[in-house]
Design a protein around this motif. Structure first.
Motif, short mmCIF file in Angstrom:
data_model
loop_
_atom_site.label_atom_id
_atom_site.label_comp_id
_atom_site.label_asym_id
_atom_site.label_seq_id
_atom_site.Cartn_x
_atom_site.Cartn_y
_atom_site.Cartn_z
N THR A 120 61.07 60.04 51.52
CA THR A 120 60.86 61.30 50.83
C THR A 120 61.39 62.43 51.69
O THR A 120 61.84 62.21 52.83
CB THR A 120 59.36 61.51 50.51
N ASN A 121 61.34 63.65 51.16
CA ASN A 121 61.81 64.79 51.93
C ASN A 121 60.87 65.09 53.09
O ASN A 121 59.64 65.01 52.95
CB ASN A 121 61.93 66.02 51.03
N LYS A 122 61.45 65.42 54.23
CA LYS A 122 60.65 65.75 55.41
C LYS A 122 60.13 67.19 55.34
O LYS A 122 59.01 67.48 55.74
CB LYS A 122 61.50 65.56 56.67
N LYS A 123 60.95 68.08 54.83
CA LYS A 123 60.58 69.49 54.70
C LYS A 123 60.23 69.82 53.25
O LYS A 123 60.85 69.31 52.33
CB LYS A 123 61.74 70.39 55.17
N GLU A 124 59.26 70.71 53.10
CA GLU A 124 58.84 71.09 51.76
C GLU A 124 59.96 71.76 50.97
O GLU A 124 60.08 71.59 49.76
CB GLU A 124 57.63 72.03 51.85
N GLU A 125 60.80 72.52 51.69
CA GLU A 125 61.87 73.23 50.98
C GLU A 125 62.94 72.28 50.43
O GLU A 125 63.78 72.68 49.62
CB GLU A 125 62.53 74.27 51.89
N ASP A 126 62.93 71.02 50.89
CA ASP A 126 63.90 70.04 50.39
C ASP A 126 63.38 69.28 49.17
O ASP A 126 64.08 68.41 48.64
CB ASP A 126 64.26 69.04 51.49
N ALA A 127 62.17 69.57 48.75
CA ALA A 127 61.62 68.88 47.58
C ALA A 127 62.49 69.16 46.35
O ALA A 127 62.87 70.30 46.08
CB ALA A 127 60.19 69.35 47.32
N GLY A 128 62.84 68.12 45.63
CA GLY A 128 63.68 68.26 44.45
C GLY A 128 65.16 68.21 44.74
O GLY A 128 65.97 68.19 43.82
N LYS A 129 65.54 68.20 46.03
CA LYS A 129 66.95 68.19 46.39
C LYS A 129 67.44 66.78 46.79
O LYS A 129 68.64 66.56 46.92
CB LYS A 129 67.22 69.14 47.57
N ILE A 130 66.48 65.86 46.99
CA ILE A 130 66.85 64.51 47.44
C ILE A 130 67.36 63.66 46.28
O ILE A 130 68.27 62.85 46.44
CB ILE A 130 65.64 63.82 48.11
N GLY A 131 66.79 63.84 45.13
CA GLY A 131 67.18 63.03 43.97
C GLY A 131 66.58 61.63 44.04
O GLY A 131 65.71 61.33 44.86
N LEU A 153 74.59 68.55 47.05
CA LEU A 153 75.79 68.67 47.88
C LEU A 153 75.77 69.95 48.71
O LEU A 153 75.10 70.93 48.37
CB LEU A 153 77.03 68.65 47.00
N ASN A 154 76.50 69.90 49.84
CA ASN A 154 76.70 71.05 50.73
C ASN A 154 75.39 71.61 51.25
O ASN A 154 75.27 72.82 51.49
CB ASN A 154 77.50 72.14 49.99
N THR A 155 74.42 70.73 51.40
CA THR A 155 73.10 71.14 51.89
C THR A 155 72.59 70.12 52.90
O THR A 155 72.67 68.91 52.66
CB THR A 155 72.09 71.26 50.74
N GLU A 156 72.08 70.60 54.02
CA GLU A 156 71.49 69.69 55.00
C GLU A 156 70.09 69.30 54.55
O GLU A 156 69.23 70.15 54.33
CB GLU A 156 71.42 70.35 56.38
N LEU A 157 69.88 68.01 54.37
CA LEU A 157 68.60 67.49 53.89
C LEU A 157 67.99 66.59 54.96
O LEU A 157 68.68 65.73 55.52
CB LEU A 157 68.81 66.70 52.59
N ARG A 158 66.73 66.79 55.19
CA ARG A 158 66.02 65.95 56.17
C ARG A 158 65.10 64.99 55.43
O ARG A 158 64.21 65.42 54.70
CB ARG A 158 65.23 66.80 57.15
N ILE A 159 65.34 63.70 55.63
CA ILE A 159 64.62 62.66 54.88
C ILE A 159 63.84 61.80 55.85
O ILE A 159 64.34 61.41 56.91
CB ILE A 159 65.62 61.80 54.08
N GLU A 160 62.61 61.49 55.49
CA GLU A 160 61.76 60.62 56.32
C GLU A 160 61.43 59.35 55.54
O GLU A 160 61.05 59.40 54.37
CB GLU A 160 60.47 61.33 56.72
N CYS A 161 61.57 58.21 56.22
CA CYS A 161 61.22 56.91 55.64
C CYS A 161 60.12 56.27 56.48
O CYS A 161 60.17 56.31 57.71
CB CYS A 161 62.43 56.00 55.60
#
Length: 301
Positions: free
Chosen positions: A213-224, A265-273
């Motif tokens: 899932t997304n590591k940061k709250e602001e990345d929610a909805g951007k991971i797909g 796209l064109n966005t740095e996303l931090r994902i944690e597994c």
């Protein structure tokens, strides 16, 4: 004259012909002291060798003597980089070639041609099963067979059909594995209450579930959507325990393929597994103990 006296004193110390002394000691004295030190250092060497041999008698070539402080297994991924960052451009093949090359090299040992030997490998099924008991570590069974793990289980992330592992389309694949620990038996979660709500649907018998899932709250909805490929979408128990390099030389760890199908796209996303299990824990000091996080950026400009 004084220099001659000094020379005579120095020479007489090295060899005194009147007393028959060499450097202040007679031949008998030198013999006694040499014998003493030979015996002294011989005893020290004997004590040291004896101590090492006694310690070796308590060790086993197959079973770790002490495992009470062994940390839960680490969770690692391929491709990886030193800074846990994966960034590439859809319009520049050279930017993702290192990642696809790493995946190809890693999966080579999972090729079917290396798993055909019936004396070394056996089929353990393509559905999650219970632990595969192959006897005690110190039994007379000898070298144990390993479960086959065909690459085809990884679906579109197997590299069989898509040699670019989704990178060309902006849907990159990651291959995830649990690190090996001799005689370790990972235990599935005891109940759904022990894991986050979004990961609860992944809980099933005989599987160690993994969830990203997304590591940061602001990345929610951007991971797909993230797709999971493998046996049961996690780490099946029939591949455990691992018996070590001497008894299990052909052992293949079960793999899980993650495919990120709709990254912004064109966005740095931090994902944690994370993997979830009754005996799998996490540590703030070790970012790979039972989990990992990675930064992914897919550029299209």
């Amino acid at each position: 004259m004084p220099s001659n006296k000094d020379d005579g004193g120095w020479k007489s110390f090295v060899w005194n012909s009147e007393k028959g002394e060499l450097m202040g000691r007679t031949g008998g004295s030198w013999f006694k002291i040499i014998v003493f030190y030979i015996i002294f250092y011989g005893c020290l060497a004997g004590i040291f060798i004896g101590t090492i041999q006694a310690m070796l008698l308590t060790l086993s070539a197959y079973k770790p003597t002490w495992q009470d402080r062994v940390a839960p297994p680490g969770l690692t991924h391929t491709p990886k980089s030193d800074k846990a960052e994966v960034a590439f451009n859809l319009n520049d093949v050279e930017t993702y070639v290192p990642y696809t090359k790493a995946l190809k090299e890693f999966l080579t040992k999972y090729d079917d041609e290396f798993q055909r030997d019936q004396m070394k490998f056996e089929d353990c099924g393509d559905e999650p099963g219970e632990y595969k008991n192959r006897g005690d570590l110190e039994s007379d069974v000898g070298v144990r067979k390993a479960c086959r793990f065909p690459r085809s289980l990884l679906g579109p992330c197997s590299g069989i059909e898509d040699r670019e592992f989704g990178f060309k389309e902006g849907k990159p694949c990651f291959i995830v594995k649990l690190n090996r620990i001799v005689n370790f038996r990972p235990k599935p979660p005891a109940s759904n209450e022990s894991i986050p709500e979004e990961a609860q649907p992944k809980v099933q018998p005989n599987v160690i579930p993994i969830h990203c899932t997304n590591k940061k709250e602001e990345d929610a909805g951007k991971i797909g959507e993230i797709k999971y490929y493998g046996i049961g979408g996690g780490f099946p128990l029939q591949y455990y325990p691992y018996y070590g390099k001497l008894l299990h030389p052909q052992y293949l760890q079960p793999l899980v393929a993650l495919q990120f199908t709709n990254l912004t796209l064109n966005t740095e996303l931090r994902i944690e597994c994370k993997v979830y299990g009754e005996n799998i824990h996490y540590s703030e000091k070790d970012r790979y103990q039972g989990r990992f996080d990675v930064k992914i950026q897919v550029n299209s400009l």
